[in-house]
Design a protein around this motif. Sequence first.
Motif, PDB file in Angstrom:
ATOM      1  N   PRO A  65       9.647 -55.595  28.868  1.00 59.67           N
ATOM      2  CA  PRO A  65      10.464 -56.334  27.904  1.00 59.67           C
ATOM      3  C   PRO A  65      11.958 -56.237  28.192  1.00 59.67           C
ATOM      4  O   PRO A  65      12.389 -55.511  29.095  1.00 59.67           O
ATOM      5  N   LEU A  66      12.735 -56.952  27.415  1.00 60.26           N
ATOM      6  CA  LEU A  66      14.183 -57.017  27.589  1.00 60.26           C
ATOM      7  C   LEU A  66      14.802 -55.619  27.459  1.00 60.26           C
ATOM      8  O   LEU A  66      14.563 -54.920  26.476  1.00 60.26           O
ATOM      9  N   THR A  87      14.306 -62.444  34.492  1.00 59.23           N
ATOM     10  CA  THR A  87      15.257 -63.148  33.640  1.00 59.23           C
ATOM     11  C   THR A  87      16.426 -62.214  33.379  1.00 59.23           C
ATOM     12  O   THR A  87      16.260 -61.138  32.785  1.00 59.23           O
ATOM     13  N   PHE A  88      17.611 -62.586  33.866  1.00 58.39           N
ATOM     14  CA  PHE A  88      18.821 -61.782  33.718  1.00 58.39           C
ATOM     15  C   PHE A  88      19.740 -62.407  32.672  1.00 58.39           C
ATOM     16  O   PHE A  88      19.914 -63.629  32.647  1.00 58.39           O
ATOM     17  N   LEU A  89      20.356 -61.544  31.853  1.00 61.62           N
ATOM     18  CA  LEU A  89      21.384 -61.970  30.907  1.00 61.62           C
ATOM     19  C   LEU A  89      22.719 -61.377  31.346  1.00 61.62           C
ATOM     20  O   LEU A  89      22.850 -60.146  31.425  1.00 61.62           O
ATOM     21  N   VAL A 144      15.868 -58.075  20.859  1.00 59.44           N
ATOM     22  CA  VAL A 144      14.500 -58.598  20.810  1.00 59.44           C
ATOM     23  C   VAL A 144      13.659 -57.980  21.926  1.00 59.44           C
ATOM     24  O   VAL A 144      14.164 -57.612  22.984  1.00 59.44           O
ATOM     25  N   PHE A 145      12.377 -57.871  21.656  1.00 60.56           N
ATOM     26  CA  PHE A 145      11.425 -57.337  22.629  1.00 60.56           C
ATOM     27  C   PHE A 145      11.208 -58.323  23.763  1.00 60.56           C
ATOM     28  O   PHE A 145      11.161 -57.951  24.942  1.00 60.56           O
ATOM     29  N   ASP A 146      11.087 -59.604  23.395  1.00 63.12           N
ATOM     30  CA  ASP A 146      10.755 -60.659  24.356  1.00 63.12           C
ATOM     31  C   ASP A 146      11.780 -61.782  24.229  1.00 63.12           C
ATOM     32  O   ASP A 146      11.917 -62.384  23.157  1.00 63.12           O
ATOM     33  N   ILE A 147      12.497 -62.066  25.299  1.00 61.38           N
ATOM     34  CA  ILE A 147      13.535 -63.093  25.285  1.00 61.38           C
ATOM     35  C   ILE A 147      12.950 -64.482  25.037  1.00 61.38           C
ATOM     36  O   ILE A 147      13.664 -65.408  24.642  1.00 61.38           O
ATOM     37  N   ASN A 148      11.644 -64.633  25.230  1.00 62.59           N
ATOM     38  CA  ASN A 148      10.997 -65.938  25.037  1.00 62.59           C
ATOM     39  C   ASN A 148      10.263 -66.041  23.705  1.00 62.59           C
ATOM     40  O   ASN A 148       9.540 -67.009  23.469  1.00 62.59           O
ATOM     41  N   TRP A 197      23.314 -55.075  32.961  1.00 59.23           N
ATOM     42  CA  TRP A 197      22.718 -56.408  32.813  1.00 59.23           C
ATOM     43  C   TRP A 197      21.339 -56.272  32.166  1.00 59.23           C
ATOM     44  O   TRP A 197      20.444 -55.639  32.707  1.00 59.23           O
ATOM     45  N   PHE A 198      21.172 -56.880  30.984  1.00 58.02           N
ATOM     46  CA  PHE A 198      19.853 -56.927  30.365  1.00 58.02           C
ATOM     47  C   PHE A 198      18.942 -57.815  31.204  1.00 58.02           C
ATOM     48  O   PHE A 198      19.363 -58.842  31.743  1.00 58.02           O
ATOM     49  N   HIS A 199      17.682 -57.424  31.285  1.00 61.87           N
ATOM     50  CA  HIS A 199      16.731 -58.209  32.061  1.00 61.87           C
ATOM     51  C   HIS A 199      15.314 -57.996  31.543  1.00 61.87           C
ATOM     52  O   HIS A 199      15.012 -56.998  30.892  1.00 61.87           O
ATOM     53  N   GLN A 200      14.480 -58.961  31.837  1.00 68.67           N
ATOM     54  CA  GLN A 200      13.068 -58.938  31.474  1.00 68.67           C
ATOM     55  C   GLN A 200      12.285 -59.390  32.702  1.00 68.67           C
ATOM     56  O   GLN A 200      12.705 -60.301  33.411  1.00 68.67           O
TER      57      GLN A 200
END
Length: 322
Positions: free
Chosen positions: A105-106, A127-129, A145-149, A182-185
């Motif tokens: 998860p994120l 997926t990078f933020l 959030v747990f899941d960016i989607n 960097w947040f990522h999932q």
Amino acid sequence: MDWIKVILVIIKDLLSLSEVCETETLEQYAKYWKSKRAELKYLKDWHFVQDCKHVGRTNYRAYTTPKYFCSDWLNEWLDFRDCAEDEERTDYRFVYIGPEGSFTPLHTDVFGSFSWSANIVGIKKWTFLPPGEELKVQTSPGNFVFDINSEEAESLQEKNGEVKRVEILQKSGDLIFVPSGWFHQVTNVVDTISINHNWFNAANVSMILNNIRAQLTRVEKEISDCKDDPNWNRLCQDLLRQHHGMNCIDLMDLLILIIRRRMNNENRDDGDGPSELASHRMEDLSTAVKMLEELSSLFSAKDLKEEKKQCDQWISAVNPIC
């Protein structure tokens, strides 16, 4: 293989994405991998390098660290620091084995470290933020959030603005570098095996210190009602280590080890460290001293006299060189 214990993240409900963590042997996981797989079991954080050493294969190397990532203070410290007799060594070098559909998860990486991930086989979707974008999907201070989607993420973006993101498909043989903060999932698009390291060095150690300070402030706030205790500052350091995984004293110990080894012209010499790292010697020394100077001020403010004394001694020892 029947004694090697691995940590599994098991997704029990794909709709709610509820997870549980379990431990089983690698042999048990191998049987699961060959089965019809009634549930998703993601093997995470397998200390592959350490386990090879435990079975007596000290010189066995299934891989070497890419030269771009060899300046690794974190794992160098964990490899060479003094340990108590009953203390097992650990590291931040992992193997991940994930079935199709499993994911992480994120999050941001431990301590605010860099990380790199090499796909041995399979495909991952990253997926990078960019820094700051995570605030658009913040559920409460410091929580996201747990899941960016997820629907929750979509709802927050309707209120806070759409998250800018970078999406990458990582295929077999590809290597991904993850910058600090960097947040990522990450999702395993197909069955995937990867090697993953967390590390930091002179380039990002200031961020590591800043994160430790921020976590220390949170700890101090949580137990402010105990401030009359004469050992309150040490209690805060103990709780910081338990909560964050590293405290100010640990970071001091790491910096002193790096200084001592660089003064002896020692870099990683176990197959990970190419000769080019010798050129980093002066940068490592000067950066480590700067961090010790900041820690010395912090220890002074917290009345941790012995730790301040150690910092000052090593600062004095290095300054003539730098």
